[in-house]
Design an enzyme around this catalytic site. Structure first.
Site, PDB file in Angstrom:
ATOM      1  N   ALA A  35       1.130  -1.031  -0.081  1.00 13.09           N
ATOM      2  CA  ALA A  35      -0.002   0.172  -0.004  1.00 13.09           C
ATOM      3  C   ALA A  35       0.802   1.342   0.046  1.00 13.09           C
ATOM      4  O   ALA A  35       0.547   2.228   0.738  1.00 13.09           O
ATOM      5  CB  ALA A  35      -0.924  -0.019   1.124  1.00 13.09           C
ATOM      6  N   CYS A  36       1.905   1.142  -0.797  1.00 14.05           N
ATOM      7  CA  CYS A  36       2.885   2.270  -0.957  1.00 14.05           C
ATOM      8  C   CYS A  36       2.983   2.929  -2.283  1.00 14.05           C
ATOM      9  O   CYS A  36       2.363   2.332  -3.240  1.00 14.05           O
ATOM     10  CB  CYS A  36       4.261   1.840  -0.872  1.00 14.05           C
ATOM     11  SG  CYS A  36       5.683   2.871  -0.804  1.00 14.05           S
ATOM     12  N   GLY A  37       3.149   4.349  -2.195  1.00 14.34           N
ATOM     13  CA  GLY A  37       3.294   5.059  -3.563  1.00 14.34           C
ATOM     14  C   GLY A  37       4.048   4.367  -4.528  1.00 14.34           C
ATOM     15  O   GLY A  37       3.926   4.562  -5.526  1.00 14.34           O
ATOM     16  N   THR A  39       4.526   0.927  -4.790  1.00 11.41           N
ATOM     17  CA  THR A  39       4.211  -0.484  -4.919  1.00 11.41           C
ATOM     18  C   THR A  39       3.887  -0.531  -6.463  1.00 11.41           C
ATOM     19  O   THR A  39       4.325  -1.829  -6.729  1.00 11.41           O
ATOM     20  CB  THR A  39       2.668  -0.693  -4.176  1.00 11.41           C
ATOM     21  OG1 THR A  39       2.978  -0.464  -2.834  1.00 11.41           O
ATOM     22  CG2 THR A  39       2.234  -2.047  -4.398  1.00 11.41           C
TER      23      THR A  39
END
Length: 161
Positions: A35-37, A39
């Site tokens: 759930a990371c930018g 990803t």
């Protein structure tokens, strides 16, 4: 002096993995999150893996929940997410801490062998990448913003040796 091949790990399925099994291969070791930018880099990592694996290249992904709690899922959740959204076929490992007192020994080694900007050893965010030579030594450390495709020339150079 230790190499990455001296360290144990645990697969996403909970099985012990001796990194010595990768001896002689070029590795890209990455701390990941779902759930990371950054990803979407999973797709680029998979493209690198498909492009170079026949030449002795492996991507090893270690999920980490230390940055903004961006990897809260169970191992089953992580595996399903990576397969469904990015077609990931490279090895995924159990969640690890990469910083702090509980940092995984492999990650302690990587950070010490290749410090970041201004000599700091701390991992700054998800998708920090370490390129490993065939002898298990650390060749390069890349920032989270470094896209996988930007690493291709360095991978090719190590595979040619």
């Amino acid at each position: 002096m230790s190499t990455v091949f001296d360290f144990p790990a645990v697969s996403l399925a909970g099985q012990p993995v001796h990194l010595a099994q990768y001896d002689g291969k070029v590795l890209l070791i990455v701390n990941t999150a779902s759930a990371c930018g950054f990803t979407p880099q999973y797709a680029g990592l998979e493209r690198l893996y498909q492009r170079y694996r026949a030449q002795g290249f492996e991507v090893l992904a270690f999920p980490c929940n230390q940055f903004g709690a961006q990897e809260p899922g169970t191992p089953a959740d992580i595996g399903a997410f990576c397969e469904k959204n990015f077609g990931v076929t490279f090895p995924l490992f159990a969640k690890v801490d990469v910083n702090g007192a509980a940092a995984d020994p492999l990650w302690q080694h990587l950070k010490h062998a290749a410090p970041g900007v201004l000599g700091t050893e701390a991992i700054k965010w998800n998708f920090t990448k370490f390129l490993i030579r065939r002898d298990g030594s650390v060749a390069h450390r890349y920032a989270p913003a470094t896209r996988p495709e930007e690493i291709a020339a360095d991978i090719e150079a190590l595979l040619a040796k």
